[in-house]
Design a protein around this motif. Structure first.
Motif, mmCIF file in Angstrom:
data_model
loop_
_atom_site.group_PDB
_atom_site.id
_atom_site.type_symbol
_atom_site.label_atom_id
_atom_site.label_comp_id
_atom_site.label_asym_id
_atom_site.label_seq_id
_atom_site.Cartn_x
_atom_site.Cartn_y
_atom_site.Cartn_z
ATOM 1 N N ALA A 43 -11.919 13.918 -0.485
ATOM 2 C CA ALA A 43 -12.162 15.302 -0.707
ATOM 3 C C ALA A 43 -13.652 15.498 -0.512
ATOM 4 O O ALA A 43 -13.927 16.628 0.061
ATOM 5 N N VAL A 44 -14.607 14.515 -0.751
ATOM 6 C CA VAL A 44 -16.031 14.747 -0.630
ATOM 7 C C VAL A 44 -16.216 14.784 0.874
ATOM 8 O O VAL A 44 -16.990 15.850 1.371
ATOM 9 N N PHE A 45 -15.689 13.950 1.625
ATOM 10 C CA PHE A 45 -15.709 14.000 3.110
ATOM 11 C C PHE A 45 -15.200 15.237 3.730
ATOM 12 O O PHE A 45 -15.917 15.902 4.388
ATOM 13 N N LEU A 46 -13.923 15.703 3.379
ATOM 14 C CA LEU A 46 -13.530 16.731 3.916
ATOM 15 C C LEU A 46 -14.181 18.010 3.568
ATOM 16 O O LEU A 46 -14.306 18.973 4.359
ATOM 17 N N GLU A 79 -1.992 10.637 -3.135
ATOM 18 C CA GLU A 79 -2.828 11.952 -3.722
ATOM 19 C C GLU A 79 -4.072 11.289 -4.163
ATOM 20 O O GLU A 79 -5.226 12.040 -4.021
ATOM 21 N N LYS A 80 -4.325 10.100 -4.717
ATOM 22 C CA LYS A 80 -5.515 9.515 -4.955
ATOM 23 C C LYS A 80 -6.486 9.425 -3.721
ATOM 24 O O LYS A 80 -7.470 9.707 -3.642
ATOM 25 N N PRO A 130 7.924 7.106 -5.409
ATOM 26 C CA PRO A 130 6.921 8.113 -6.272
ATOM 27 C C PRO A 130 5.470 7.297 -6.357
ATOM 28 O O PRO A 130 4.547 8.070 -6.540
ATOM 29 N N ALA A 131 5.669 6.025 -6.491
ATOM 30 C CA ALA A 131 4.258 5.256 -6.584
ATOM 31 C C ALA A 131 3.606 5.571 -5.412
ATOM 32 O O ALA A 131 2.366 5.638 -5.479
ATOM 33 N N ARG A 132 4.147 5.310 -4.176
ATOM 34 C CA ARG A 132 3.164 5.654 -3.063
ATOM 35 C C ARG A 132 2.691 7.068 -2.829
ATOM 36 O O ARG A 132 1.546 7.184 -2.583
ATOM 37 N N ARG A 153 -4.911 4.114 2.410
ATOM 38 C CA ARG A 153 -3.865 4.600 1.445
ATOM 39 C C ARG A 153 -3.265 5.886 2.200
ATOM 40 O O ARG A 153 -2.049 6.107 2.057
ATOM 41 N N ILE A 154 -3.786 6.368 3.056
ATOM 42 C CA ILE A 154 -3.335 7.459 3.932
ATOM 43 C C ILE A 154 -2.802 7.454 5.258
ATOM 44 O O ILE A 154 -1.889 7.925 5.844
ATOM 45 N N SER A 155 -3.359 6.273 5.921
ATOM 46 C CA SER A 155 -2.977 5.889 7.238
ATOM 47 C C SER A 155 -1.590 5.561 7.534
ATOM 48 O O SER A 155 -1.084 5.861 8.949
#
Length: 142
Positions: free
Chosen positions: A92-95, A85-86, A78-80, A45-47
Motif C-alpha cells: 500500500a505504501v508503494f501504491l 490481502e497481507k 482461504p489461507a491464500r 505473495r501477489i505474483s
C-alpha cells in the motif's frame, strides 16, 4: 475560580453538506489502482494471482483514507486469500506513492485493502438459483 473554555484557533473539519467529491475521487483512485495492481507489484505473495479485480474504493470525506475492496476470480483457498490481502496491504505504501504521482492532488489517501466475499457468496448461490428456476419451470408446465 471560573475557567472559560479554550478558544480554538482553527475550525475543525465538519462536513456541512453532502459532497460528491469523495465519490469522484474514489473513482479516480479505482481507475489508477486497476492499472497498478497487480501489474506493477513484484511481491511474491501477489505474483501467482491469476485475476485480481478491484471491486470498489470508498474514500473518507477528508480524503485521507481509502478502503479498497478486491476479489479473486477462481478458487483460492482461504489461507491464500489472507496472504494476498497481507501482501496488498504491505504494498500500500508503494501504491500510495504511485497514486500521488499519477493523481497530482494535495492529499493521497492511505490504502486499506480488504477482500470482498460477495463474489464467493454469489458463486455459492448461483447453483441454488438454477435449481429454483428449474422447479418453477416444472411447476408452470404442470
Amino acid at each position: 475560580v471560573k475557567r472559560s473554555k479554550p478558544v480554538m484557533k482553527h475550525k475543525p473539519f465538519v462536513q456541512d453538506r453532502p459532497s460528491h467529491r469523495p465519490g469522484r475521487f474514489a473513482e479516480r483512485v479505482k481507475e489508477e489502482l486497476v492499472d497498478l495492481v497487480p501489474s506493477k507489484l513484484k511481491d511474491p505473495r501477489i505474483s501467482g494471482v491469476k485475476l485480481l479485480t478491484i471491486v470498489s474504493v470508498t474514500v473518507t470525506p477528508d480524503l485521507k483514507h481509502a478502503d479498497v475492496m478486491f476479489s479473486l476470480m477462481g478458487q483460492e483457498p482461504p489461507a491464500r486469500i489472507v496472504v494476498i490481502e497481507k501482501g496488498l496491504n504491505k504494498a500500500a505504501v508503494f501504491l500510495r506513492r504511485e497514486l500521488s504521482k499519477r493523481l497530482a492532488t494535495k492529499v493521497t489517501p492511505h490504502l486499506h485493502f480488504k477482500y470482498d466475499k460477495g463474489f464467493d457468496k454469489s458463486s455459492e448461490l448461483s447453483p441454488l438459483y438454477k435449481i429454483i428456476a428449474a422447479k418453477r419451470l416444472n411447476d408452470s408446465e404442470e
